[in-house]
Design a protein around this motif. Structure first.
Motif, PDB file in Angstrom:
ATOM      1  N   ILE A 116       4.690  -1.459  -9.530  1.00  0.00           N
ATOM      2  CA  ILE A 116       5.423  -0.187  -9.672  1.00  0.00           C
ATOM      3  C   ILE A 116       6.839  -0.383  -9.136  1.00  0.00           C
ATOM      4  O   ILE A 116       7.050  -0.980  -8.074  1.00  0.00           O
ATOM      5  CB  ILE A 116       4.714   0.933  -8.889  1.00  0.00           C
ATOM      6  CG1 ILE A 116       3.302   1.155  -9.449  1.00  0.00           C
ATOM      7  CG2 ILE A 116       5.518   2.218  -8.935  1.00  0.00           C
ATOM      8  CD1 ILE A 116       2.470   2.120  -8.635  1.00  0.00           C
ATOM      9  N   ASN A 117       7.794   0.111  -9.878  1.00  0.00           N
ATOM     10  CA  ASN A 117       9.192   0.028  -9.466  1.00  0.00           C
ATOM     11  C   ASN A 117       9.533   1.244  -8.617  1.00  0.00           C
ATOM     12  O   ASN A 117       9.651   2.365  -9.133  1.00  0.00           O
ATOM     13  CB  ASN A 117      10.100  -0.016 -10.693  1.00  0.00           C
ATOM     14  CG  ASN A 117      11.564  -0.174 -10.322  1.00  0.00           C
ATOM     15  OD1 ASN A 117      11.915  -0.250  -9.149  1.00  0.00           O
ATOM     16  ND2 ASN A 117      12.424  -0.207 -11.339  1.00  0.00           N
ATOM     17  N   GLN A 123       9.665   9.614  -0.025  1.00  0.00           N
ATOM     18  CA  GLN A 123       9.703   8.178  -0.291  1.00  0.00           C
ATOM     19  C   GLN A 123       8.385   7.759  -0.936  1.00  0.00           C
ATOM     20  O   GLN A 123       7.308   8.195  -0.531  1.00  0.00           O
ATOM     21  CB  GLN A 123       9.926   7.399   1.001  1.00  0.00           C
ATOM     22  CG  GLN A 123      10.064   5.896   0.799  1.00  0.00           C
ATOM     23  CD  GLN A 123      10.335   5.156   2.105  1.00  0.00           C
ATOM     24  OE1 GLN A 123      10.424   5.774   3.172  1.00  0.00           O
ATOM     25  NE2 GLN A 123      10.472   3.848   2.037  1.00  0.00           N
ATOM     26  N   PHE A 124       8.486   6.930  -1.969  1.00  0.00           N
ATOM     27  CA  PHE A 124       7.286   6.499  -2.675  1.00  0.00           C
ATOM     28  C   PHE A 124       6.403   5.655  -1.749  1.00  0.00           C
ATOM     29  O   PHE A 124       6.845   4.632  -1.215  1.00  0.00           O
ATOM     30  CB  PHE A 124       7.663   5.693  -3.913  1.00  0.00           C
ATOM     31  CG  PHE A 124       6.474   5.157  -4.657  1.00  0.00           C
ATOM     32  CD1 PHE A 124       5.563   6.021  -5.247  1.00  0.00           C
ATOM     33  CD2 PHE A 124       6.248   3.794  -4.762  1.00  0.00           C
ATOM     34  CE1 PHE A 124       4.468   5.545  -5.936  1.00  0.00           C
ATOM     35  CE2 PHE A 124       5.154   3.303  -5.448  1.00  0.00           C
ATOM     36  CZ  PHE A 124       4.255   4.185  -6.036  1.00  0.00           C
ATOM     37  N   PRO A 125       5.128   6.070  -1.555  1.00  0.00           N
ATOM     38  CA  PRO A 125       4.215   5.316  -0.683  1.00  0.00           C
ATOM     39  C   PRO A 125       3.641   4.117  -1.445  1.00  0.00           C
ATOM     40  O   PRO A 125       2.523   4.164  -1.948  1.00  0.00           O
ATOM     41  CB  PRO A 125       3.142   6.346  -0.329  1.00  0.00           C
ATOM     42  CG  PRO A 125       3.118   7.275  -1.508  1.00  0.00           C
ATOM     43  CD  PRO A 125       4.524   7.316  -2.055  1.00  0.00           C
ATOM     44  N   ASN A 126       4.383   3.056  -1.501  1.00  0.00           N
ATOM     45  CA  ASN A 126       4.086   1.924  -2.379  1.00  0.00           C
ATOM     46  C   ASN A 126       2.789   1.222  -1.976  1.00  0.00           C
ATOM     47  O   ASN A 126       2.688   0.645  -0.893  1.00  0.00           O
ATOM     48  CB  ASN A 126       5.244   0.925  -2.314  1.00  0.00           C
ATOM     49  CG  ASN A 126       5.415   0.163  -3.601  1.00  0.00           C
ATOM     50  OD1 ASN A 126       4.587   0.263  -4.492  1.00  0.00           O
ATOM     51  ND2 ASN A 126       6.489  -0.601  -3.678  1.00  0.00           N
ATOM     52  N   ALA A 151      -1.728  -6.267  -4.234  1.00  0.00           N
ATOM     53  CA  ALA A 151      -3.146  -6.532  -4.508  1.00  0.00           C
ATOM     54  C   ALA A 151      -3.855  -5.255  -4.953  1.00  0.00           C
ATOM     55  O   ALA A 151      -4.667  -5.272  -5.901  1.00  0.00           O
ATOM     56  CB  ALA A 151      -3.823  -7.126  -3.275  1.00  0.00           C
ATOM     57  N   GLN A 152      -3.573  -4.147  -4.285  1.00  0.00           N
ATOM     58  CA  GLN A 152      -4.188  -2.874  -4.670  1.00  0.00           C
ATOM     59  C   GLN A 152      -3.743  -2.457  -6.070  1.00  0.00           C
ATOM     60  O   GLN A 152      -4.540  -1.982  -6.873  1.00  0.00           O
ATOM     61  CB  GLN A 152      -3.810  -1.789  -3.656  1.00  0.00           C
ATOM     62  CG  GLN A 152      -4.454  -1.966  -2.288  1.00  0.00           C
ATOM     63  CD  GLN A 152      -3.926  -0.972  -1.282  1.00  0.00           C
ATOM     64  OE1 GLN A 152      -2.730  -0.613  -1.297  1.00  0.00           O
ATOM     65  NE2 GLN A 152      -4.796  -0.528  -0.380  1.00  0.00           N
ATOM     66  N   GLN A 153      -2.460  -2.643  -6.365  1.00  0.00           N
ATOM     67  CA  GLN A 153      -1.953  -2.279  -7.686  1.00  0.00           C
ATOM     68  C   GLN A 153      -2.591  -3.142  -8.781  1.00  0.00           C
ATOM     69  O   GLN A 153      -2.966  -2.640  -9.846  1.00  0.00           O
ATOM     70  CB  GLN A 153      -0.427  -2.433  -7.727  1.00  0.00           C
ATOM     71  CG  GLN A 153       0.327  -1.443  -6.860  1.00  0.00           C
ATOM     72  CD  GLN A 153       1.830  -1.546  -7.064  1.00  0.00           C
ATOM     73  OE1 GLN A 153       2.301  -1.700  -8.199  1.00  0.00           O
ATOM     74  NE2 GLN A 153       2.586  -1.489  -5.965  1.00  0.00           N
ATOM     75  N   ARG A 154      -2.711  -4.460  -8.506  1.00  0.00           N
ATOM     76  CA  ARG A 154      -3.286  -5.357  -9.512  1.00  0.00           C
ATOM     77  C   ARG A 154      -4.741  -4.979  -9.799  1.00  0.00           C
ATOM     78  O   ARG A 154      -5.169  -4.932 -10.970  1.00  0.00           O
ATOM     79  CB  ARG A 154      -3.192  -6.803  -9.047  1.00  0.00           C
ATOM     80  CG  ARG A 154      -3.616  -7.828 -10.132  1.00  0.00           C
ATOM     81  CD  ARG A 154      -3.592  -9.236  -9.559  1.00  0.00           C
ATOM     82  NE  ARG A 154      -2.269  -9.603  -9.083  1.00  0.00           N
ATOM     83  CZ  ARG A 154      -1.297 -10.114  -9.851  1.00  0.00           C
ATOM     84  NH1 ARG A 154      -1.521 -10.279 -11.152  1.00  0.00           N
ATOM     85  NH2 ARG A 154      -0.124 -10.422  -9.340  1.00  0.00           N
TER      86      ARG A 154
END
Length: 807
Positions: A267-268, A241-244, A248-251
């Protein structure tokens, strides 16, 4: 002859002391023995299975390694013969399963193409999975050459026997048999017989298998045989499973990577595979229709049509050290895998007994292959921090691959044993291939920015091979025999219209992962054409054999030979030529039967000297483009010892041992490869990264390997039999690439075992098995081009049961 085995075992070779001790101990302790047998491919299954032989002797082994039906113990070459019973006992489905039964034999499944590459006596070609590279180990089905690696993965169903010939076989067997050949013989129709079998099986990973065959007489002079098989199981590799990361961290990661604030997207998670077919799944079906027509008492025609369909999935690149909390047999994949492969084959053999002294054979074959596949190359090694940062998306897709080939061989030979036994022949074969494969590469995720992408399109490639050959044995006395042979070969290879199209970094082009719907030849899509791959290659070569063998008595024979091998050169990317590969093989051997036929020991001691050894790898050129480079090393040297022991223990015990000792050394070679993190290349300015690997050991060449198999027949009161068996294999540590970059690039020494239990009564049987009992994680390849070390592995522990009956 009782002194011959200690003499050979005592030759100064690597690790020879433990082998000598093991053989001497065995000879001192064993009382009786058993061996495998193989029948003449020109006739229906004629050999008696060794399991029913109750006279205390080993059943006679009949092989066709010299293109004549001869006793294994009277055939002066190194050959392993495996019968249908042996293949069934070991649940052999593909050539990967044959490895443990043959000394010095290795095979791997290359995940990016789903094909099989073979190594024999330490020599092989991991790149022999594309239209560019040829194998050193040739594969044949019913004496018809199988030109492409895909053919070697076809299910081994309704097979009468397999012969693995070790050492150069170019004189009689032809092209790309530099270090050996594998000849698979299918079961032929039988006149005046209505018979067959049906079997089925289940196992873990939702395995379901069915197979069967029926022989139908059409008349007194004709018969049909129809055989079919279907094997499927789920993949061994689960999806993580993708550890999304948080938005805020992605931005923050997105902005730090230079992304425009207005273009931020999270991320999708749906881009990561969570269901559907898993990696390393099997879904294969094949059918064969064979006809035997006795045109005249001295004229026989066998012809067969075979269809093979593969809808499984490739093997997966797995992290050697999984991320915390993740299972070894799992992957974070952003590419759903598939394999679509279809092949059609026609094989024909016309045998004419012209007179009691002369016979003529005409063998012809035609094959057609088409396929496509997709594979996650990056193995989910690094979790992305945003759509454009952290991780890497790299996907390999073969969008279209087509091979066509045909071959003709005429062989005229003497019949019986005379002062001079001879055979002469001529061969012609041609292949026509085309392929497109894409490598899509994005920064972060498939929604990120293009890192590097390339499409390689080869619309027209032809390979032609023609040869004349002859071999004769002068029977000097009843005991002394001198054999000489020569083959003259002409090779021609033409590449027309091949191009590599790579990302041009055009800001106006849409940044999308490369896929089959994108035409890289249209500049609007953002790709540029690279250096043309057009080129032509043509060459001639004569190879030969000189051998002497001496029959000490009816039970013991020794031989010595010198033979040369040859693999053609050709054209690589950018239209550049590469040189042919040649070798000289020196070999001495012995074949002995002891204890009134209860024990057989065969040995082969060899030394191979290679010139212009071919090395293939994907590289980055100094101008930024990429392609497959084929380099010729100054040479390579291989020496070794192979021993096969077959024994009957009392009346009902069967023991077989195969062992091999190898010492390999590569000549001068500066090698590059994009699969590995290598230093910048200062020696060869044509490529970006490289390493001087001169003097390294060859990959897939363990110093010592052995397989020991024992089974015992318990005879029950109701006439039934119960046969437990165990197969144990040990292999020294071995490098997985020519670079040998440390423990991660090696498979450490290991021992593994398979177990089986078979119950049989009358014509019905049940067979239960466990493979890889210890659930060993055995690497077959390794690479670190994406940072963390990845590897491909042999299957984990599997359990199953088969049942069937004959009629």
């Amino acid at each position: 002859m009782t002194t011959m085995t200690p003499q050979l075992a005592g030759v100064r070779t690597p690790s020879s002391a433990p082998i000598r001790l093991a053989i001497l101990t065995l000879l001192a302790s064993i009382g009786t023995a058993h061996a495998q047998s193989a029948s003449d491919p020109a006739s229906p299954a004629a050999a008696t299975p060794a399991a029913v032989v109750d006279n205390g002797r080993i059943a006679e082994v009949v092989v066709t390694a010299t293109k004549r039906s001869t006793s294994l113990q009277r055939t002066p070459i190194a050959v392993t013969a495996l019968t249908a019973a042996t293949l069934a006992d070991n649940h052999v489905q593909t050539l990967l399963d044959v490895v443990a039964l043959v000394p010095g034999f290795q095979a791997t499944a290359q995940g990016d193409h789903g094909v099989t590459t073979m190594t024999l006596r330490g020599i092989g070609n991991d790149s022999a999975k594309t239209e560019y590279a040829d194998p050193e180990v040739a594969s044949f089905v019913d004496n018809v050459y199988s030109p492409r690696a895909e053919g070697a993965t076809a299910l081994l169903f309704d097979v009468e026997g397999i012969e693995v010939l070790r050492g150069p076989q170019g004189t009689l067997w032809g092209r790309n048999s530099t270090v050996g050949a594998v000849n698979i013989q299918t079961v032929k129709p039988e006149l005046n017989s209505r018979s067959g079998y049906v079997e089925g099986g289940i196992g873990d990973y939702n395995r379901i298998g069915t197979r069967g065959a029926v022989n139908v007489p059409l008349s007194e002079t004709a018969a049909l045989r129809f055989a079919v098989v279907h094997e499927r199981h789920d993949g061994y590799v689960d999806y993580q499973q993708f550890p999304n990361p948080s938005i805020a961290q992605q931005r923050a990661a997105y902005l730090a990577a230079g992304g425009a604030a207005a273009g931020f997207r999270p991320i999708n998670p749906n881009n990561y595979v969570s269901g559907g077919d898993k990696y390393s799944a099997q879904d294969q079906t094949a059918a064969r229709l064979s006809l035997l027509w006795q045109l005249a008492p001295n004229l026989r025609w066998n012809i067969a049509y075979e269809k093979f369909i593969d809808r499984g999935t490739p093997s997966a690149n797995l992290m050697q050290t999984p991320r915390p909390g993740q299972d070894h047999w799992s992957t974070l994949s952003d590419s759903s895998p598939w394999v679509n492969r279809d092949s059609d084959n026609v094989r024909s053999r016309l045998s004419w007994d012209i007179s009691p002294d002369l016979a003529l054979q005409y063998v012809a074959g035609w094959s057609k292959y088409s396929g496509d596949m997709r594979f996650d190359q990056d193995g989910g090694t690094i979790v992305p921090t945003s759509i454009i940062s952290g991780g890497k998306f790299q996907e390999h897709t073969t969008t279209d691959s087509n091979y066509r080939s045909f071959s003709h061989e005429v062989l005229l030979q003497s019949v019986g044993t005379r002062a001079i036994d001879w055979q002469v022949g001529a061969y012609y074969g041609k292949e026509k291939n085309n392929i497109r494969f894409d490598i899509g590469g994005m920064n972060g995720t498939e929604d990120g920015t293009v890192a590097w992408q390339g499409s390689f399109i080869q619309p027209d490639q032809t390979v032609e091979n023609s040869a004349v050959f002859g071999q004769a044995t002068w029977n000097l006395t009843d005991a002394w025999h001198l054999t000489g042979g020569v083959r003259y070969t002409h090779d021609k290879r033409v590449h027309i219209g091949g191009r590599g199209y790579t990302w041009a970094y055009d800001a106006s082009a849409p940044q999308l992962p490369l896929n089959p719907q994108i035409d890289p030849r249209d500049p609007v899509n953002g790709y540029q054409s690279g250096v043309p791959n057009d080129g032509r290659y043509s060459d001639n070569k004569a190879t030969g054999l000189l051998r002497v063998n001496y029959d000490i008595d009816r039970s013991n024979m020794v031989y010595a030979s010198v033979s040369t091998g040859y693999k053609a050169g050709g054209v690589q990317d950018r239209g550049l030529p590469y040189q042919p590969e040649t070798l000289t093989n020196f070999e001495i051997g012995s074949k002995s039967t002891f204890m009134d036929g209860a024990l057989r020991i065969n040995n082969a001691l060899f030394y191979m000297d290679f010139k212009d050894f071919q090395f293939n790898s994907p590289v980055s050129f100094s101008d930024g483009s990429r392609g497959l480079a084929i380099e010729n090393a100054d040479g390579a040297k291989v020496m070794g010892l192979e021993t096969e022991i077959a024994a009957r223990i009392a009346k009902d015990g069967r023991l077989s041992i195969a062992l091999a000792v190898l010492d390999t050394k590569l000549g001068h070679l500066v090698a590059g490869s994009n699969d590995y993190a290598l230093p910048p290349c200062t020696v060869d300015t044509r490529i970006e990264t490289c390493l001087d690997v001169s003097g390294h050991k060859l990959p897939h060449a363990p110093k010592f390997s052995t397989t020991v198999q024992y089974q015992h027949t318990f005879r029950l009161a109701d006439g039934a039999t119960l046969v437990p068996r165990i197969t144990a294999r040990y292999e020294d540590d071995v490098s997985l690439s020519v670079f040998d970059l440390g423990p991660e690039d090696r498979q450490k020494a290991y021992a593994s075992a398979d177990l089986g239990l078979r119950y049989a009564k009358d014509k019905w049987w049940v067979d239960a098995f466990v493979r890889n009992v210890g659930d060993k994680k055995i690497k077959t390849s390794a690479f670190n081009g994406f940072g963390p070390w990845l590897a491909q592995y042999k299957p984990p522990r599997t359990v199953g049961v088969n049942t069937g009956f004959d009629f």
